[in-house]
Design a protein around this motif. Structure first.
Motif, PDB file in Angstrom:
ATOM      1  N   ILE A 199      -6.363   4.806   6.194  1.00 39.22           N
ATOM      2  CA  ILE A 199      -5.212   3.971   5.838  1.00 39.22           C
ATOM      3  C   ILE A 199      -5.453   2.513   6.236  1.00 39.22           C
ATOM      4  O   ILE A 199      -5.639   2.203   7.405  1.00 39.22           O
ATOM      5  CB  ILE A 199      -3.929   4.459   6.534  1.00 39.22           C
ATOM      6  N   THR A 200      -5.484   1.634   5.229  1.00 36.07           N
ATOM      7  CA  THR A 200      -5.463   0.200   5.490  1.00 36.07           C
ATOM      8  C   THR A 200      -4.126  -0.299   4.969  1.00 36.07           C
ATOM      9  O   THR A 200      -3.924  -0.418   3.771  1.00 36.07           O
ATOM     10  CB  THR A 200      -6.613  -0.534   4.768  1.00 36.07           C
ATOM     11  N   LEU A 201      -3.204  -0.547   5.869  1.00 31.41           N
ATOM     12  CA  LEU A 201      -1.870  -0.996   5.447  1.00 31.41           C
ATOM     13  C   LEU A 201      -1.954  -2.399   4.876  1.00 31.41           C
ATOM     14  O   LEU A 201      -2.632  -3.269   5.420  1.00 31.41           O
ATOM     15  CB  LEU A 201      -0.918  -0.982   6.644  1.00 31.41           C
ATOM     16  N   GLY A 202      -1.255  -2.634   3.767  1.00 30.39           N
ATOM     17  CA  GLY A 202      -1.222  -3.967   3.174  1.00 30.39           C
ATOM     18  C   GLY A 202      -0.300  -4.880   3.973  1.00 30.39           C
ATOM     19  O   GLY A 202       0.649  -4.412   4.610  1.00 30.39           O
ATOM     20  N   ALA A 203      -0.601  -6.185   3.923  1.00 25.83           N
ATOM     21  CA  ALA A 203       0.190  -7.155   4.685  1.00 25.83           C
ATOM     22  C   ALA A 203       1.666  -7.126   4.261  1.00 25.83           C
ATOM     23  O   ALA A 203       2.568  -7.202   5.102  1.00 25.83           O
ATOM     24  CB  ALA A 203      -0.384  -8.556   4.506  1.00 25.83           C
ATOM     25  N   GLY A 204       1.913  -7.008   2.953  1.00 30.60           N
ATOM     26  CA  GLY A 204       3.290  -6.973   2.463  1.00 30.60           C
ATOM     27  C   GLY A 204       4.031  -5.735   2.934  1.00 30.60           C
ATOM     28  O   GLY A 204       5.214  -5.786   3.292  1.00 30.60           O
ATOM     29  N   THR A 205       3.312  -4.622   2.950  1.00 31.78           N
ATOM     30  CA  THR A 205       3.899  -3.361   3.411  1.00 31.78           C
ATOM     31  C   THR A 205       4.246  -3.437   4.896  1.00 31.78           C
ATOM     32  O   THR A 205       5.340  -3.034   5.309  1.00 31.78           O
ATOM     33  CB  THR A 205       2.906  -2.208   3.138  1.00 31.78           C
ATOM     34  N   VAL A 206       3.327  -3.972   5.697  1.00 33.99           N
ATOM     35  CA  VAL A 206       3.571  -4.080   7.147  1.00 33.99           C
ATOM     36  C   VAL A 206       4.753  -5.008   7.416  1.00 33.99           C
ATOM     37  O   VAL A 206       5.672  -4.659   8.168  1.00 33.99           O
ATOM     38  CB  VAL A 206       2.317  -4.604   7.888  1.00 33.99           C
ATOM     39  N   TYR A 207       4.761  -6.161   6.769  1.00 35.22           N
ATOM     40  CA  TYR A 207       5.833  -7.125   7.042  1.00 35.22           C
ATOM     41  C   TYR A 207       7.206  -6.553   6.672  1.00 35.22           C
ATOM     42  O   TYR A 207       8.159  -6.642   7.448  1.00 35.22           O
ATOM     43  CB  TYR A 207       5.575  -8.438   6.293  1.00 35.22           C
ATOM     44  N   THR A 212       0.800  -1.223   0.000  1.00 35.98           N
ATOM     45  CA  THR A 212       0.000   0.000   0.000  1.00 35.98           C
ATOM     46  C   THR A 212       0.832   1.273   0.000  1.00 35.98           C
ATOM     47  O   THR A 212       0.287   2.351   0.096  1.00 35.98           O
ATOM     48  CB  THR A 212      -0.951   0.021   1.219  1.00 35.98           C
ATOM     49  N   ASP A 213       2.134   1.164  -0.052  1.00 35.30           N
ATOM     50  CA  ASP A 213       2.897   2.389  -0.278  1.00 35.30           C
ATOM     51  C   ASP A 213       4.026   2.152  -1.274  1.00 35.30           C
ATOM     52  O   ASP A 213       4.420   1.015  -1.538  1.00 35.30           O
ATOM     53  CB  ASP A 213       3.374   3.055   1.028  1.00 35.30           C
ATOM     54  N   GLN A 214       4.469   3.269  -1.828  1.00 27.40           N
ATOM     55  CA  GLN A 214       5.447   3.223  -2.910  1.00 27.40           C
ATOM     56  C   GLN A 214       6.738   2.523  -2.471  1.00 27.40           C
ATOM     57  O   GLN A 214       7.301   1.724  -3.192  1.00 27.40           O
ATOM     58  CB  GLN A 214       5.735   4.660  -3.343  1.00 27.40           C
ATOM     59  N   GLN A 215       7.190   2.870  -1.268  1.00 24.71           N
ATOM     60  CA  GLN A 215       8.470   2.341  -0.801  1.00 24.71           C
ATOM     61  C   GLN A 215       8.448   0.818  -0.728  1.00 24.71           C
ATOM     62  O   GLN A 215       9.395   0.150  -1.147  1.00 24.71           O
ATOM     63  CB  GLN A 215       8.820   2.947   0.571  1.00 24.71           C
ATOM     64  N   SER A 216       7.364   0.239  -0.232  1.00 22.48           N
ATOM     65  CA  SER A 216       7.348  -1.220  -0.096  1.00 22.48           C
ATOM     66  C   SER A 216       7.214  -1.905  -1.453  1.00 22.48           C
ATOM     67  O   SER A 216       7.668  -3.030  -1.640  1.00 22.48           O
ATOM     68  CB  SER A 216       6.260  -1.670   0.882  1.00 22.48           C
ATOM     69  N   ARG A 217       6.593  -1.213  -2.445  1.00 23.47           N
ATOM     70  CA  ARG A 217       6.558  -1.780  -3.806  1.00 23.47           C
ATOM     71  C   ARG A 217       7.953  -1.778  -4.409  1.00 23.47           C
ATOM     72  O   ARG A 217       8.368  -2.743  -5.046  1.00 23.47           O
ATOM     73  CB  ARG A 217       5.609  -0.958  -4.698  1.00 23.47           C
ATOM     74  N   ILE A 218       8.684  -0.690  -4.168  1.00 25.70           N
ATOM     75  CA  ILE A 218      10.061  -0.600  -4.662  1.00 25.70           C
ATOM     76  C   ILE A 218      10.896  -1.701  -3.995  1.00 25.70           C
ATOM     77  O   ILE A 218      11.669  -2.391  -4.666  1.00 25.70           O
ATOM     78  CB  ILE A 218      10.648   0.799  -4.367  1.00 25.70           C
ATOM     79  N   ASP A 219      10.707  -1.891  -2.697  1.00 30.22           N
ATOM     80  CA  ASP A 219      11.450  -2.927  -1.967  1.00 30.22           C
ATOM     81  C   ASP A 219      11.175  -4.322  -2.532  1.00 30.22           C
ATOM     82  O   ASP A 219      12.081  -5.141  -2.639  1.00 30.22           O
ATOM     83  CB  ASP A 219      11.086  -2.909  -0.474  1.00 30.22           C
TER      84      ASP A 219
END
Lengths: 172, 98
Positions: free
Chosen positions: B33-41, A100-107
């Motif tokens: 904001i609903t954080l995605g599981a991949g983002t949180v991990y 859900t954010d740009q940084q984690s997609r880049i990661d």
């Protein structure tokens, strides 16, 4: 009833692959297995929701899936690759997102690129190393050349995706 | 600090597991904001590596994290920065009143 399709999705095309699988799901074909160019579906009722792809290393798998499952994701199937797994995850809410954010997609794409690049370099060294010692002939150099081009192509495309992501942040 | 990292750190003032963080952030942002599981991990891993959070319980399938002293200090520093932003933005009120 099972249905098999044959489609080639390259590593950096995971979003396109996820979109294809989601479209199939909406038409009533739920993914059961994904291997290289073959997708196996089971006929079900047409279902709402979204399918998304993720890549996690084996050491992260258990902890990651605990969070994903708590957040409502169902693991449809996995595809093992290089000390990790491609995860095919389904969520009944079509709006749900793993990233859900740009940084984690880049990661995510950086993680995939680094994994495949390390493997590619190793393969190339293993192939080229011996060939140099026993004087390479043209015919014997074709397979290593194809491999090198494939990995370079992969590297360039993943890097390009990361570049695009970095340049589409909403911030000024 | 990204908004994601800020809200995850803030959630970990109290011990929470991954999904607990998602629920808490959803609640304090009124569903914005609903954080995605991949983002949180991914963010938890980075914060742990930076020693801003620590693992405090590791039961069968749930890892519970909490902020460290360094993490708390980062939050305080971010709070000051945000307060400065808000304070300086007050100039907008004068423009509206003029």
């Amino acid at each position: 009833m099972m249905l098999k399709t044959h489609k080639l999705f390259l590593i950096w095309q995971s979003d396109k692959e996820a979109q294809y699988l989601t479209d199939m799901l909406h038409q009533g074909y739920k993914l059961r297995k994904a291997r290289f160019i073959t997708q196996t579906f089971e006929k079900t009722q047409s279902t709402d929701g979204t399918i998304q792809l993720d890549y996690q290393t084996d050491s992260d798998l258990t902890d990651y899936l605990a969070i994903a499952k708590a957040a409502g994701w169902e693991l449809l199937t996995t595809y093992p690759a290089l000390q990790g797994k491609w995860l095919y995850l389904y969520h009944p809410d079509v709006q749900a997102q793993l990233y859900t954010d740009q940084q984690s997609r880049i990661d995510l794409f950086t993680r995939i690129r680094n994994h495949w690049t390390a493997f590619g370099v190793l393969m190339i060294l293993l192939l080229i190393g011996p060939s140099f010692m026993n004087q390479m002939t043209l015919s014997r150099s074709i397979a290593p050349m194809i491999l090198i081009i494939a990995y370079l192509y992969n590297f360039v495309n993943l890097t390009y995706r990361i570049h695009i992501l970095k340049n589409t942040t909403k911030d000024l | 600090m990204t908004e994601t990292a800020f809200y995850i750190l803030l959630s970990l003032l109290e011990p929470r597991h991954g999904y607990g963080i998602i629920q808490h952030v959803q609640s304090i942002t009124n569903g914005r904001i609903t954080l995605g599981a991949g983002t949180v991990y991914g963010t938890l891993k980075k914060l742990q590596k930076a020693e801003l959070i620590k693992l405090i319980a590791d039961t069968t399938d749930k890892k519970v994290y909490q902020v460290t002293t360094a993490g708390y200090q980062q939050l305080k520093a971010e709070q000051q920065r945000l307060q400065e932003l808000l304070h300086n933005a007050e100039v907008l009120n004068d423009v509206e009143n003029a």
